[in-house]
Scaffold this active site. Structure first.
Site, PDB file in Angstrom:
ATOM      1  N   ASP A 144       0.805  -1.228   0.000  1.00 47.21           N
ATOM      2  CA  ASP A 144       0.000   0.000   0.000  1.00 47.21           C
ATOM      3  C   ASP A 144       0.835   1.275   0.000  1.00 47.21           C
ATOM      4  O   ASP A 144       0.319   2.356  -0.255  1.00 47.21           O
ATOM      5  CB  ASP A 144      -0.936   0.029   1.212  1.00 47.21           C
ATOM      6  CG  ASP A 144      -2.021  -1.032   1.131  1.00 47.21           C
ATOM      7  OD1 ASP A 144      -2.314  -1.490   0.017  1.00 47.21           O
ATOM      8  OD2 ASP A 144      -2.562  -1.414   2.186  1.00 47.21           O
ATOM      9  N   MET A 190      -5.760  -3.023  -4.760  1.00 45.81           N
ATOM     10  CA  MET A 190      -5.661  -2.891  -3.309  1.00 45.81           C
ATOM     11  C   MET A 190      -5.406  -1.433  -2.920  1.00 45.81           C
ATOM     12  O   MET A 190      -4.984  -0.627  -3.733  1.00 45.81           O
ATOM     13  CB  MET A 190      -4.533  -3.778  -2.782  1.00 45.81           C
ATOM     14  CG  MET A 190      -4.846  -5.266  -2.862  1.00 45.81           C
ATOM     15  SD  MET A 190      -3.455  -6.289  -2.305  1.00 45.81           S
ATOM     16  CE  MET A 190      -4.258  -7.912  -2.297  1.00 45.81           C
ATOM     17  N   ARG A 192      -6.636   0.241   0.986  1.00 40.35           N
ATOM     18  CA  ARG A 192      -7.780   0.502   1.868  1.00 40.35           C
ATOM     19  C   ARG A 192      -7.958   1.991   2.136  1.00 40.35           C
ATOM     20  O   ARG A 192      -9.044   2.536   2.049  1.00 40.35           O
ATOM     21  CB  ARG A 192      -7.570  -0.247   3.185  1.00 40.35           C
ATOM     22  CG  ARG A 192      -8.706  -0.121   4.181  1.00 40.35           C
ATOM     23  CD  ARG A 192      -8.329  -0.837   5.463  1.00 40.35           C
ATOM     24  NE  ARG A 192      -7.971  -2.223   5.204  1.00 40.35           N
ATOM     25  CZ  ARG A 192      -8.852  -3.225   5.165  1.00 40.35           C
ATOM     26  NH1 ARG A 192     -10.121  -2.980   5.366  1.00 40.35           N
ATOM     27  NH2 ARG A 192      -8.455  -4.452   4.919  1.00 40.35           N
ATOM     28  N   GLU A 247      -9.969  -0.502  -3.674  1.00 40.27           N
ATOM     29  CA  GLU A 247     -10.907  -1.290  -2.875  1.00 40.27           C
ATOM     30  C   GLU A 247     -11.496  -0.466  -1.731  1.00 40.27           C
ATOM     31  O   GLU A 247     -12.564  -0.769  -1.215  1.00 40.27           O
ATOM     32  CB  GLU A 247     -10.204  -2.517  -2.295  1.00 40.27           C
ATOM     33  CG  GLU A 247      -9.083  -2.167  -1.323  1.00 40.27           C
ATOM     34  CD  GLU A 247      -8.365  -3.385  -0.753  1.00 40.27           C
ATOM     35  OE1 GLU A 247      -8.772  -4.522  -1.066  1.00 40.27           O
ATOM     36  OE2 GLU A 247      -7.386  -3.191   0.001  1.00 40.27           O
TER      37      GLU A 247
END
Length: 334
Positions: A144, A190, A192, A247
């Site tokens: 990330d 990906m 978050r 996502e």
């Protein structure tokens, strides 16, 4: 100083280059045999320490350790396992120290992201509290790219490359079919809370062969009308449109649009499914035929297309972690 053994473990979601960090730790430790004896790897992260399931890496040949640089995912097994506060579960920490004492572990290297750094800090604090001499160093990793203080994170560069290349290749596919078939392609990636991977999809575009892209970030609240207008404009101008969506995309009320209603070991919402939601909007509101894909594990396991810079950095932080520990640095992260 007397020679003591080391413990190394991998934690959280793995990457295409996390094993390069393992190689960096093990190979560097082997160069300091006067200070570090064996390097034990925990099977399945910190669980390996709690269950005394340790892999003696000294039994592996130099060639086998070198091969870790080219091996995707977690060679020793990873885990999403959150240590509770000492006050809530002292027996868990006492067990850790018991295992460390039994194997004369004097160095603790924990390879992971934010939650793993927290675990490493807790272990360092509890060792001090219990009077056990332990030098703990966190080895950074996360796809990330959201670890505080870092310039960039080992693991991210390879995912960025995978997503950019995949989006570019998929765009050529859609462009070739757009006249009579698919007009909108959506790729869910990906991320978050951090949109670095989504941003990396922007690298698919180039001046010599422009790609019509719409990027949807977790940091920016989703605006349906604005999104549909952007897609429609791209299709009208180019004949097709490619969308990359995180996502962690949030609705106007601040809710995760793809929250599945379940939680992982760290209490984070389990995500998945925003890609098809976005694609269906293009069909329902604009009438465009669509295809969607979820990169999921493919993006973080794609060693065949890993970034060399990422690989070099992943190895370097493993090497630096051992050097920091030998220099007496404690509860730090390279």
């Amino acid at each position: 100083m007397s020679k003591r053994n080391a413990f190394y473990a991998q934690s959280g979601g793995v990457t295409a280059v996390i094993n390069a960090s393992a190689a960096g730790v093990i190979e560097t430790a082997r160069k300091h045999k006067d200070r570090i004896g064996k390097v034990y790897a925990g099977r399945n992260g910190i669980i390996g320490a709690l269950t005394e399931d340790l892999i003696d890496t000294s039994q592996e040949t130099p060639a086998a350790i070198r091969a870790l640089r080219h091996t995707p995912s977690g060679a020793f097994g990873s885990a999403r396992y959150k240590l509770k506060k000492y006050e809530d579960n002292p027996a868990q920490y006492e067990r850790l120290i018991e295992v460390f004492r039994a194997h004369d572990i004097g160095y603790f290297f924990y390879n992971g992201g934010n939650d793993s750094a927290d675990t490493c800090l807790k272990v360092s604090q509890i060792a001090e509290k219990m009077g056990y001499p332990l030098t703990a160093v966190h080895v950074p990793k996360t796809v990330d790219n959201d670890l505080p203080i870092t310039d960039n994170c080992p693991g991210f560069g390879s995912v960025a490359k995978y997503v950019a290349v995949s989006m570019r290749e998929a765009a050529f596919d859609v462009a070739s079919m757009a006249k009579t078939s698919t007009r909108v392609f959506v790729l869910e990636v990906m991320g978050r809370h951090a949109g670095w991977i989504t941003a990396a999809a922007g690298l698919a575009d180039s001046p010599d062969s422009p790609i019509p892209l719409v990027l949807l970030f977790p940091e920016i609240t989703f605006d349906e009308a604005k999104f549909l207008a952007a897609v429609d404009a791209k299709v009208k101008a180019f004949g097709y449109c490619c969308v990359c969506v995180s996502e962690g995309l949030k609705s106007p009320d601040g809710q995760l649009m793809a929250e599945a209603g379940t939680r992982d070991a760290f209490g984070h919402a389990q995500l998945g499914g925003v890609g098809p939601l976005i694609a269906k909007l293009a069909k329902d509101k604009l009438g465009y035929k669509y295809h969607w894909a979820v990169a999921d594990y493919l993006q973080r396991a794609a060693r065949h297309i890993a970034s060399k810079t990422d690989l070099d950095q992943a190895y370097a932080v493993g090497k630096a972690a051992v050097e920091l520990a030998l220099a007496g640095r404690h509860a730090v992260m390279p």
